[in-house]
Design a protein around this motif. Structure first.
Motif, mmCIF file in Angstrom:
data_model
loop_
_atom_site.group_PDB
_atom_site.id
_atom_site.type_symbol
_atom_site.label_atom_id
_atom_site.label_comp_id
_atom_site.label_asym_id
_atom_site.label_seq_id
_atom_site.Cartn_x
_atom_site.Cartn_y
_atom_site.Cartn_z
ATOM 1 N N THR A 78 -48.402 45.257 -51.837
ATOM 2 C CA THR A 78 -49.578 46.287 -51.352
ATOM 3 C C THR A 78 -50.445 45.225 -50.893
ATOM 4 O OG1 THR A 78 -49.142 48.061 -53.195
ATOM 5 C CG2 THR A 78 -51.337 47.721 -52.215
ATOM 6 N N SER A 79 -51.247 45.641 -49.853
ATOM 7 C CA SER A 79 -52.368 44.661 -49.223
ATOM 8 C C SER A 79 -53.601 45.607 -48.848
ATOM 9 C CB SER A 79 -51.866 44.031 -47.992
ATOM 10 O OG SER A 79 -53.023 43.071 -47.726
ATOM 11 N N GLN A 80 -54.912 45.450 -49.136
ATOM 12 C CA GLN A 80 -56.100 45.894 -49.080
ATOM 13 C C GLN A 80 -56.619 45.164 -48.107
ATOM 14 O OE1 GLN A 80 -57.604 46.039 -53.127
ATOM 15 N NE2 GLN A 80 -57.575 48.274 -52.894
ATOM 16 N N ILE A 81 -56.909 45.887 -46.705
ATOM 17 C CA ILE A 81 -57.385 44.988 -45.607
ATOM 18 C C ILE A 81 -58.814 45.651 -45.572
ATOM 19 C CG2 ILE A 81 -56.979 44.396 -43.176
ATOM 20 C CD1 ILE A 81 -54.163 45.063 -43.479
ATOM 21 N N VAL A 82 -59.882 44.835 -45.178
ATOM 22 C CA VAL A 82 -61.343 45.340 -45.112
ATOM 23 C C VAL A 82 -61.666 44.937 -43.751
ATOM 24 C CG1 VAL A 82 -63.445 45.059 -46.149
ATOM 25 C CG2 VAL A 82 -61.441 44.481 -47.736
ATOM 26 N N ALA A 83 -62.353 45.846 -43.139
ATOM 27 C CA ALA A 83 -62.942 45.798 -41.733
ATOM 28 C C ALA A 83 -64.568 46.088 -41.589
ATOM 29 C CB ALA A 83 -62.013 46.516 -40.780
ATOM 30 N N THR A 84 -65.078 45.517 -40.964
ATOM 31 C CA THR A 84 -66.586 45.719 -40.923
ATOM 32 C C THR A 84 -66.929 46.750 -40.054
ATOM 33 O OG1 THR A 84 -66.773 44.332 -38.843
ATOM 34 C CG2 THR A 84 -67.143 43.080 -40.890
ATOM 35 N N GLY A 85 -66.287 47.468 -39.040
ATOM 36 C CA GLY A 85 -66.526 48.688 -38.357
ATOM 37 C C GLY A 85 -65.452 49.317 -37.832
ATOM 38 N N LYS A 86 -65.471 50.207 -36.846
ATOM 39 C CA LYS A 86 -64.696 51.084 -36.274
ATOM 40 C C LYS A 86 -63.674 50.149 -35.088
ATOM 41 C CE LYS A 86 -64.105 55.339 -33.758
ATOM 42 N NZ LYS A 86 -64.794 56.465 -33.070
ATOM 43 N N GLY A 87 -62.508 50.387 -35.442
ATOM 44 C CA GLY A 87 -61.484 49.793 -34.557
ATOM 45 C C GLY A 87 -60.230 49.709 -34.929
ATOM 46 N N THR A 88 -59.344 49.422 -34.139
ATOM 47 C CA THR A 88 -57.800 49.287 -34.474
ATOM 48 C C THR A 88 -57.374 47.831 -35.002
ATOM 49 O OG1 THR A 88 -57.324 51.204 -33.538
ATOM 50 C CG2 THR A 88 -55.613 49.654 -33.806
ATOM 51 N N ALA A 89 -56.736 47.619 -35.931
ATOM 52 C CA ALA A 89 -56.361 46.246 -36.328
ATOM 53 C C ALA A 89 -54.696 46.141 -36.126
ATOM 54 C CB ALA A 89 -56.737 45.728 -37.758
ATOM 55 N N GLN A 90 -54.340 44.970 -36.269
ATOM 56 C CA GLN A 90 -52.895 44.758 -35.975
ATOM 57 C C GLN A 90 -52.418 43.541 -37.153
ATOM 58 O OE1 GLN A 90 -50.670 42.687 -32.315
ATOM 59 N NE2 GLN A 90 -50.256 44.835 -32.070
#
Length: 323
Positions: free
Chosen positions: A188-200
């Motif tokens: 399991t991995s929790q990925i944290v982003a600062t805003g709206k968008g699509t990560a890869q």
């Protein structure tokens, strides 16, 4: 004839108005003249007569000016705004104040003590989510004592943030394995982003395995959880092996996890891999895997080199016994 005369008592904390004299008493012309103009000045204040028993502070806040000073991103999805205010007084004494904000919020009353006339600076911080990026906000100081006064509104615009991955937390279950193999672990991995968008991102493993890149959509700042499973093979019995698995972020910024131990901290600059120990007490044979069979003829060890698969193994075994 005069009655109800009030006298002020001047002390260190200020001026106290004493109760009126009881009854009617004759005052001579000499006494009235002695009281004179000084007495009348004591009876009056800038706002008129002072209520009985009230202490009049000897200090006064002459001015207060608020300003925005600094902004800084904190954690994974918050921003802190710093404000300051300069309070100026005409004499020593205490000043009570509170901060007020554009969203209706108010801070608790605070106090500062002046040792002489002059200015002192007070500070405050306001932390909010990055979802408020672009909002216009303000803070101000409201003086509560010794006199009422409110500063200007220190205005600022909450800074906008670019879409960015700022945290990765890798974990695996179970984090150790002892038993028959092959074994399967869940990562399991929790990925944290600062805003709206699509990560890869993609999963990478200690055996060199890598998955195809995968997309992860964020509707706004926050955390997304991704999972995968790993069936381990090519293992040795009764040998403890160290394996790991983790997420590598490919876009919008590159984050390659560290294999130097299991940091597993979302706030770490370089996230750690999810490492685990594996001890196979027994290795099950793949029923479709080829086996090597040696056949002894006339007591001589002769390897006929048969590569047999399980469906035909019994037939060959029976043939050998018949011989």
């Amino acid at each position: 004839m005069m009655s109800g005369i009030r006298i002020r008592q001047v002390g260190r904390e200020g001026t106290r108005l004493l109760p009126p004299l009881e009854g009617r008493k004759r005052m001579t012309k000499r006494a009235c003249v002695s009281f004179g103009f000084f007495g009348l000045m004591l009876l009056l204040s800038p706002n008129g007569l002072v209520p009985q028993g009230q202490i009049i502070p000897h200090n006064k806040v002459l001015g207060v000016v608020a300003s925005f000073s600094h902004s800084e991103f904190v954690g994974t999805d918050k921003i802190r705004l710093d404000f300051r205010a300069r309070i100026t007084v005409n004499a020593d004494g205490r000043v009570r104040y509170r901060w007020v904000r554009s969203d209706g919020g108010m801070g608790s009353p605070e106090e500062i003590n002046f040792t002489a006339a002059g200015s002192m600076v007070v500070n405050t911080s306001w932390t909010m989510g990055v979802a408020h990026s672009g909002d216009a906000v303000w803070e101000a100081v409201r003086i509560l004592y010794p006199n009422e006064l409110e500063s200007n509104k220190a205005r600022c615009t909450v800074p906008a943030t670019d879409f960015k991955i700022v945290g990765v937390l890798n974990s695996v279950s179970p984090n150790s394995w002892k038993g028959p193999c092959p074994a399967t672990v869940q990562a399991t991995s929790q990925i944290v982003a600062t805003g709206k968008g699509t990560a890869q991102y993609r999963w990478i493993r200690s055996d060199g395995g890598k998955t195809q890149p995968r997309d992860l959509v964020f509707e706004g700042p926050g955390t997304k959880t991704v999972t995968t499973s790993w069936k381990l093979s090519n293992l040795q019995a009764d040998v403890t092996e160290r394996r790991w698995i983790a997420v590598e972020v490919l876009y919008p910024n590159h984050i390659l996890p560290s294999t130097m131990g299991s940091l597993n901290l979302a706030t770490a600059p370089i996230p750690g891999v999810a490492a685990f120990d594996l001890l196979c007490t027994e290795i099950a044979r793949n029923p479709n895997a080829p086996i090597r069979l040696e056949v002894s003829l006339s007591g001589m060890g002769v390897d006929l080199g048969y590569d047999c698969f399980t469906p035909s193994y019994r037939t060959l075994q029976n043939w050998h016994k018949g011989k």
